[in-house]
Design an enzyme around this catalytic site. Structure first.
Site, mmCIF file in Angstrom:
data_model
loop_
_atom_site.group_PDB
_atom_site.id
_atom_site.type_symbol
_atom_site.label_atom_id
_atom_site.label_comp_id
_atom_site.label_asym_id
_atom_site.label_seq_id
_atom_site.Cartn_x
_atom_site.Cartn_y
_atom_site.Cartn_z
ATOM 1 C CB THR A 82 11.436 -9.861 -11.330
ATOM 2 O OG1 THR A 82 12.352 -9.798 -12.350
ATOM 3 C CG2 THR A 82 10.706 -11.290 -11.622
ATOM 4 C CD GLN A 109 -7.137 -0.291 7.149
ATOM 5 O OE1 GLN A 109 -7.965 -1.154 7.342
ATOM 6 N NE2 GLN A 109 -5.875 -0.408 7.544
ATOM 7 C CG ASN A 162 -5.155 4.224 9.081
ATOM 8 O OD1 ASN A 162 -5.614 5.086 8.492
ATOM 9 N ND2 ASN A 162 -4.195 3.974 9.944
ATOM 10 C CB SER A 203 -2.193 -2.934 0.700
ATOM 11 O OG SER A 203 -1.353 -3.712 1.431
ATOM 12 N N GLY A 204 -2.588 -6.300 -0.203
ATOM 13 C CA GLY A 204 -3.004 -7.640 -0.138
ATOM 14 C C GLY A 204 -3.314 -7.773 1.458
ATOM 15 C CG HIS A 205 -0.667 -6.475 4.698
ATOM 16 N ND1 HIS A 205 -0.817 -6.227 6.067
ATOM 17 C CD2 HIS A 205 -0.355 -5.357 3.940
ATOM 18 C CE1 HIS A 205 -0.207 -4.929 6.080
ATOM 19 N NE2 HIS A 205 0.042 -4.777 4.993
ATOM 20 N N GLY A 218 0.954 -1.192 -0.020
ATOM 21 C CA GLY A 218 0.000 -0.002 0.034
ATOM 22 C C GLY A 218 0.786 1.262 -0.020
ATOM 23 C CB THR A 219 4.001 2.065 1.954
ATOM 24 O OG1 THR A 219 3.494 1.794 3.188
ATOM 25 C CG2 THR A 219 5.019 3.091 2.205
ATOM 26 C CB CYS A 274 2.625 3.445 10.956
ATOM 27 S SG CYS A 274 2.062 2.202 9.531
HETATM 28 N N1 PLP Z 1 -3.069 3.119 3.827
HETATM 29 C C1 PLP Z 1 -3.740 2.790 4.805
HETATM 30 C C2 PLP Z 1 -4.807 3.551 4.954
HETATM 31 C C3 PLP Z 1 -3.285 1.741 5.711
HETATM 32 O O1 PLP Z 1 -4.041 1.559 6.727
HETATM 33 C C4 PLP Z 1 -1.849 1.343 5.525
HETATM 34 C C5 PLP Z 1 -1.444 0.272 6.297
HETATM 35 O O2 PLP Z 1 -1.733 0.258 7.682
HETATM 36 C C6 PLP Z 1 -1.223 1.731 4.231
HETATM 37 C C7 PLP Z 1 -1.640 2.643 3.635
HETATM 38 C C8 PLP Z 1 0.115 1.072 3.979
HETATM 39 O O3 PLP Z 1 -0.369 -0.362 3.692
HETATM 40 P P1 PLP Z 1 1.273 -1.157 3.420
HETATM 41 O O4 PLP Z 1 1.226 -1.600 4.663
HETATM 42 O O5 PLP Z 1 0.710 -2.159 2.430
HETATM 43 O O6 PLP Z 1 2.355 -0.632 2.910
#
Ligand code: PLP
Length: 399
Positions: free
Chosen positions: A238, A180, A152, A200-202, A72-73, A326
């Site tokens: 890759t 989210q 989030n 973001s997958g996780h 996601g980042t 974070c």
């Molecule tokens: N954006 C939001 C709203 C999130 O909650 C998060 C992760 O906590 C991210 C971005 C970042 O995603 P990733 O952990 O896949 O880098």
């Protein structure tokens, strides 16, 4: 200690069994490099394209509008920096909100140092972006509006469709961080009216280390990573084929099961909220009462620190968080809660419970049984407790 209870699904989710099963062959059986031309590698290439169709489907997008990334980042960085640099001849102004994830906020701070201007829009007490302030912030130089789909920390869902409407009228690109929301609430890019969307997958039972960016056709965007011709020349490197297969499978499952899951989570979350409100005094529920992710509960418990509650909960085998994954550990109150107008000393007492697929009523009842005595014990110990409001405050003490 009872059974381990995981209530931190907004930080990450377990990679679900069906997702792991789909990914497994791509680690050591079908491990070819998708860019190679022989048949063996083409199986990996095909799996990647099948996954792209599944990701596109959850967004009602076209497969060619999906670019796979590492997180996601990275996706948020790609959207913001990519639009800024590709459109700098048109303008240098970006609009975002004060409650974005650091993946957006810190990218915006960095880009300000490169000569771009960023306006950070405020929110109301529920965390909803102020639409009048946003409209007033638009100038002839605005090239991008980036507002998260749901927060989030508190779970508030933002009026993305309305914001996209102003953006479109003014010819401004609209990005939403839907990290989210994908897999939790509808994320149709045409309904939302966005040009770019991050996932973001996780966060929805896919693997860690894989994300995707939806880029609407004809959007002018630069790449962040340069090398070969991967991902239609937009994101070199890759490809993480097992991860991509995993995020595709997670989307496929979410398309089928999301609605039922959302209902179940809401019942459990409301049970948790009611239990906490009934058993603990001086509690504030954060986020919008209705427009909120159904699995998220953020509370401020006055006169104690969230970190101490978390450690005590951990001791009981309960995993939750205070603020976001974070920012916890920094001892700064959450920027999101401060933007909602919560005083710093109250924001310090925040706890976020985020529920998921495997949680049960038993898990919820365990929290409402264990938390009240923890709060009672900590309140008895704190020098800043009720009736002692005139004593030193945390924000004074911290310097
Ligand atoms: N954006 C939001 C709203 C999130 O909650 C998060 C992760 O906590 C991210 C971005 C970042 O995603 P990733 O952990 O896949 O880098």
């Amino acid at each position: 200690m009872g059974k381990f209870v995981y209530l931190d699904h907004n930080a990450t989710t377990p990679t679900e069994r069906r997702v792991v099963a789909a990914m497994t062959p791509y680690f050591n059986k079908l491990y070819g490099n998708p860019s190679s031309i022989y048949k063996f590698a083409q199986e990996a290439q095909e799996a990647k394209e099948v996954a792209r169709v599944k990701v596109a489907k959850i967004l009602d997008a076209k497969p060619e509008e999906i670019i796979f990334t590492s997180s996601g980042t990275e996706t948020d960085n790609f959207a913001i920096k990519g639009i800024a640099y590709a459109n700098k001849e048109r303008g240098n102004h970006i609009i975002t909100s004060k409650i974005e994830h650091l993946a957006v906020l810190n990218t915006c701070k960095w880009i300000e140092k490169q000569g771009f201007k960023v306006t950070y829009i405020g929110v109301d007490k529920y965390g909803v972006v102020d639409l009048d302030e946003l409209k007033d912030a638009i100038t002839d130089k605005t090239i991008l509006i980036t507002i998260m789909h749901a927060n989030n920390e508190v779970g508030t869902i933002e009026p993305i469709r309305e914001i996209s409407k102003f953006a479109k009228e003014r010819g401004i690109y609209m990005h939403t961080d839907a990290v989210q929301t994908v897999g939790k609430i509808p994320t149709d890019v045409n309904e939302l009216g966005v040009d770019l969307l991050s996932l973001s997958g996780h966060k929805f039972y896919g693997p860690k280390g894989v994300g995707a960016l939806f880029i609407r056709k004809r959007t002018k965007i630069d790449s962040l990573l340069h090398s070969g011709h991967h991902e239609r020349n937009r994101r070199a490197g890759t490809e993480n084929v097992p991860g991509i297969v995993g995020i595709g499978k997670a989307c496929e499952i979410a398309i089928k099961e999301r609605e039922e899951e959302e209902k179940k989570l809401k019942i459990l979350r409301d049970r948790l909220q009611k239990g906490i409100e009934e058993k603990i005094d001086d509690v504030i529920i954060n986020g919008h009462p209705k427009k909120r992710l159904s699995g998220t509960l953020n509370v401020c418990i006055k006169y104690i620190e969230g970190e101490s509650m978390l450690l005590n909960l951990d001791f009981e085998g309960i995993a939750a968080s205070s603020g976001s994954a974070c920012t916890s550990g920094t001892l700064e109150p959450s920027h999101v809660l401060l933007a909602l107008g919560i005083p710093p000393e109250v924001a310090h007492g925040s706890l976020r419970f985020s529920l998921g697929r495997d949680n049960t009523e038993e898990d919820i009842d365990r929290v409402t049984e264990v938390l009240p005595p923890i709060v009672k014990k900590l309140r008895a110990m704190t020098p800043f407790g009720k009736g002692r409001e005139n004593g030193l405050r945390w924000n004074n003490q911290k310097k």
